[in-house]
Design an enzyme around this catalytic site. Structure first.
Site, PDB file in Angstrom:
ATOM      1  CE  LYS A 214      16.032 -41.593 -52.445  1.00  0.00           C
ATOM      2  NZ  LYS A 214      14.928 -40.577 -51.720  1.00  0.00           N
ATOM      3  CE  LYS A 267      17.669 -43.252 -48.952  1.00  0.00           C
ATOM      4  NZ  LYS A 267      16.844 -42.181 -49.077  1.00  0.00           N
TER       5      LYS A 267
HETATM    6  C1  PBG Z   1      12.205 -39.530 -49.588  1.00  0.00           C
HETATM    7  C2  PBG Z   1      13.116 -40.608 -48.806  1.00  0.00           C
HETATM    8  C3  PBG Z   1      13.263 -41.946 -48.848  1.00  0.00           C
HETATM    9  C4  PBG Z   1      14.107 -42.320 -48.117  1.00  0.00           C
HETATM   10  C5  PBG Z   1      14.922 -41.009 -47.632  1.00  0.00           C
HETATM   11  N1  PBG Z   1      14.220 -39.940 -48.067  1.00  0.00           N
HETATM   12  C6  PBG Z   1      12.275 -42.868 -49.659  1.00  0.00           C
HETATM   13  C7  PBG Z   1      12.153 -43.091 -50.949  1.00  0.00           C
HETATM   14  O1  PBG Z   1      12.918 -42.601 -51.735  1.00  0.00           O
HETATM   15  O2  PBG Z   1      11.370 -44.025 -51.356  1.00  0.00           O
HETATM   16  C8  PBG Z   1      14.325 -43.654 -47.410  1.00  0.00           C
HETATM   17  C9  PBG Z   1      14.970 -43.781 -46.247  1.00  0.00           C
HETATM   18  C10 PBG Z   1      15.540 -44.989 -45.648  1.00  0.00           C
HETATM   19  O3  PBG Z   1      15.009 -46.156 -46.597  1.00  0.00           O
HETATM   20  O4  PBG Z   1      15.965 -45.252 -44.523  1.00  0.00           O
HETATM   21  N2  PBG Z   1      12.424 -39.554 -50.943  1.00  0.00           N
END
Ligand code: PBG
Length: 344
Positions: A214, A267
């Site tokens: 991520k 992601k």
């Molecule tokens: C929580 C999380 C996030 C997203 C999914 N889970 C936000 C982040 O990490 O700031 C983002 C999902 C999206 O942008 O569609 N940590």
């Protein structure tokens, strides 16, 4: 056909032309269908849903048209309709009524995600798959993904202190009916801590979908409005990955698999198709890709301006993510895409 084609010239025999003509298999829709390598279907999609306490709430998220903050009752109505479209898998995000420094409300028996899980399970039994995002940024007053601590004069998320809370959150969600847990906080050792926690609480059968690679991405902007979870100071670069890195993603995936991840996620999706492909080539495990909020919002905004053909572009994007190697796609486009695929 012209008779002066260079049938036996040296360069022609190297290229294969005119014996070889790829266009032959593109000539008609039936040929194209026969040789198509990638198929999209509604069963590939996992739809993110945002739930908040209350009743009768259905607030559209400004930067994510067609997506809503829902209360448990309207959530049930929504999921009922989505199921008709063939969408069966959902990932839940909670927006709690209160927040504190540790995000304790995330662990409460009566927490918003726990409530939603019970309500959905009661309404739909096991005809739907319920995944829960496991993180603290929606629950902490500071908006970071775990407990804060001073490290070398810097305030940062304390990795090891956050792990037992994460495990507790997962157990609480499993108890409320989650089919699968999806830790998204990028803490080191999170999969191992969660696996041990779930196993110890009698949930050895609950799989872990780890957000393994991520990235610290600008594409999460609209989500932070939707989940009301932006960090109140700083950013997430001390735990999420540097967009410049690709070898590191393989290492993250390798570690999460060693810790017991059943499924791994890359992601965002679109700017990271190369990562999806590298992971696919290296590891023999199912891969999820998260087509995130900013990627969705760009398509919607351009479509609303009449600058692109929304249906065509959306299906092309989803196809590209699958073609890159994703087995499943978390996407806000799921309802539209399922409808279009149904129409044929
Ligand atoms: C929580 C999380 C996030 C997203 C999914 N889970 C936000 C982040 O990490 O700031 C983002 C999902 C999206 O942008 O569609 N940590």
């Amino acid at each position: 056909m012209p008779s002066d084609l260079p049938i036996s010239s040296g360069s022609a025999s190297r290229s294969g032309f005119p014996i070889v003509r790829p266009r032959r298999l593109r000539a008609t829709p039936l040929f194209r269908e026969l040789v198509r390598e990638t198929e999209l279907s509604a069963s590939d999609f996992i739809l993110p849903l945002f739930v908040r306490p209350g009743s009768g709430i259905r607030t559209e998220i400004g930067s994510m048209p067609g997506n809503y903050q829902l209360s448990p009752d309207t959530l049930i109505a929504e999921v009922g309709q989505l199921r008709e479209l063939g969408i069966r898998s959902f990932i839940l995000f909670g927006i709690p009524a209160t927040k504190d420094a540790e995000g304790r409300v995330a662990l409460a028996e009566g927490g918003i995600v726990q409530q939603a899980l019970r309500a959905l399970r009661q309404a739909f039994g096991h005809s739907i798959l319920l995944i829960t995002d496991e993180c603290f940024c929606e629950y902490t007053s500071h908006g970071h993904c775990g407990i804060l601590q001073e490290v070398d004069g810097r305030t940062d998320v304390h990795n090891d202190a956050t792990l037992p809370l994460l495990a507790e959150q997962c157990i609480s969600h499993a108890r409320a009916g989650a089919d699968m847990v999806a830790p998204s906080g990028m803490m080191d050792g999170m999969v191992q801590a969660i696996r041990a926690g779930l196993d110890g609480a009698g949930f050895a059968h609950v799989p872990i979908m780890s957000y393994a690679a991520k990235y610290a991405s600008g594409f999460y902007g609209p989500f932070r409005d939707a989940a009301e979870s932006p960090p109140s100071f700083g950013d997430r670069t001390t735990y999420q990955m540097d967009p410049a890195n690709s070898d590191e993603a393989l290492r993250e995936v390798e570690l999460d698999l060693a810790e017991g991840a059943d499924l791994i996620m890359v992601k965002p999706a679109l700017s990271y198709l190369d990562i999806i492909r590298r992971v696919k080539d290296r590891f023999n495990v199912p891969i999820a890709a998260y087509n995130v909020s900013g990627e969705f919002a760009m398509v919607k905004a351009a479509a609303q301006n009449g600058w692109i053909d929304e249906r065509r572009v959306t299906l092309e994007i989803l196809m590209s993510i699958k073609r890159a190697g994703a087995n499943m796609i978390l996407t806000y486009h799921a309802p539209d895409a399922a409808r279009w695929l149904k129409e044929g």
